[in-house]
Design a protein around this motif. Structure first.
Motif, short mmCIF file in Angstrom:
data_model
loop_
_atom_site.label_atom_id
_atom_site.label_comp_id
_atom_site.label_asym_id
_atom_site.label_seq_id
_atom_site.Cartn_x
_atom_site.Cartn_y
_atom_site.Cartn_z
N ASP A 176 0.87 -1.17 0.00
CA ASP A 176 0.00 0.00 0.00
C ASP A 176 0.91 1.23 0.00
O ASP A 176 1.80 1.33 0.85
N VAL A 177 0.68 2.13 -0.95
CA VAL A 177 1.55 3.30 -1.11
C VAL A 177 0.75 4.56 -0.81
O VAL A 177 -0.36 4.75 -1.33
N MET A 178 1.30 5.44 0.04
CA MET A 178 0.65 6.70 0.41
C MET A 178 1.62 7.85 0.25
O MET A 178 2.77 7.75 0.66
N CYS A 179 1.16 8.94 -0.34
CA CYS A 179 2.00 10.13 -0.51
C CYS A 179 1.15 11.39 -0.32
O CYS A 179 0.03 11.48 -0.84
N LYS A 180 1.66 12.34 0.47
CA LYS A 180 0.93 13.60 0.75
C LYS A 180 1.83 14.78 0.41
O LYS A 180 3.05 14.65 0.32
N PRO A 181 1.22 15.99 0.31
CA PRO A 181 2.04 17.19 0.16
C PRO A 181 2.95 17.36 1.38
O PRO A 181 2.57 16.96 2.50
N PRO A 182 4.15 17.91 1.22
CA PRO A 182 4.64 18.57 -0.01
C PRO A 182 5.29 17.62 -1.01
O PRO A 182 5.66 18.06 -2.10
#
Length: 332
Positions: A176-182
């Protein structure tokens, strides 16, 4: 009195290294240190002093050794000894004194000089001395140190790559891959630089191939994320062992993440030790944690062939900005 206990200065060098040969021919030690003894490590493998050097785990493929008065000087410390206690009677000794007279200069200049030395030996096709027989044990055995034997069987399989070999192993799983700003703002740049995938997705089929390097202690991670069925996203990095359980993971353009491996009895932990830029053999610290956050990873055994893992980047202001986690099976 045998040769080992004889007084004076012992210079142990690689006879196939042009720089070491030049040093052996040019070295002149001040009279107060007594006679100078030269020992070619390739021709005198049975010498008791070489056996002691091996017992003390001085790697002769990483640098020459000087022994005198019960003390050993290895690599840059040997060059510092030559600079401080040698006689300036020829150009090589003058060169050595000018570059290695201080600790700071020696630390700064030794990595590129060692790289040139290893390149010259490789160019001759001479192979390694391998006095520590590193090819016989996994790269990560020395990184984990005394904890190596306590690791569960799946971790031994996971970390079984040996240095200076063509070892290649594969693990297969889903993440499971998660990415948020910035970080998401930097997605085009990250993709262009071949960095971690800056996407959000569940249950992504993933393979990771671990491949040793025949000419060094380094080994490679080839990660393939199948976000789509036709073309995987490839994230490649290269791991280099440092000292005291530390490893640097180098990515495209020399950008690297330093971490310290440890085993706490339940899981393998990769603790953040900073970002670096590798340039001409040097690792230059980069203060990227103020913008990127700090990395972390851990791995836990499920059974003898499966493990679960999690890696994330946590920023002091924005919290967890990146993560991938899931389970893998070790595949031969």
């Amino acid at each position: 009195m045998n040769e080992f206990s004889a007084e004076g200065v012992w210079f142990i060098y690689d006879g196939e290294c042009p720089i070491c040969n030049q040093a052996a021919q040019a070295l002149r030690i001040k009279e107060k240190y007594g006679a100078l003894h030269l020992l070619n490590a390739r021709e005198e493998k049975g010498h008791p002093l070489l056996q002691t050097i091996t017992q003390k785990e001085f790697d002769l493929d990483e640098g020459m050794v000087i022994y005198t008065d019960g003390r050993f000087y290895h690599g840059k410390d040997a060059l510092k000894f030559m600079a401080r206690h040698g006689e300036t009677k020829n150009p090589f000794m003058a060169f050595c004194k000018s570059l290695f007279w201080s600790d700071g200069l020696a630390k700064f200049l030794y990595p590129p000089m060692r790289a040139v030395r290893n390149w010259l030996i490789n160019r001759k096709g001479a192979g390694r001395i391998d006095n520590l027989q590193l090819k016989e044990q996994p790269i990560f055995q020395s990184i984990f140190g005394d904890s190596w034997q306590a690791l569960p069987p799946v971790m031994h399989k996971h970390y079984r790559n040996r240095p200076y070999t063509n070892d290649k192993y594969l693990v297969r799983g889903r993440l499971d891959v998660m990415c948020k700003p910035p970080l998401t703002w930097l997605a085009p740049l990250m993709r262009l630089m071949g960095q971690i995938p800056t996407r959000n997705a569940q249950n992504v089929q993933t393979t990771v191939e671990f491949q040793s390097e025949i000419k060094s202690k380094a080994f490679h991670f080839y990660r393939k994320f199948y976000f789509t069925a036709d073309k995987p996203y490839i994230f490649h990095s290269k791991m280099l062992p440092l000292n005291d359980g530390e490893v640097v993971e180098l990515m495209a353009f020399g950008l690297g993440w330093k971490s310290k491996y440890s085993w706490d009895g339940e899981k393998v932990i990769l603790a953040h030790r900073g970002y670096v830029l590798r340039l001409f053999g040097w690792l230059m610290p980069l203060p990227l944690h103020w913008f990127m956050g700090k990395g972390y990873a851990e791995e836990r055994a499920i059974d003898d062939n499966h493990f679960e893992m999690e890696t994330h980047i946590r920023h002091p202001w924005w919290g967890k900005v990146y993560e991938y986690k899931g389970k893998f099976e070790v595949v031969d």
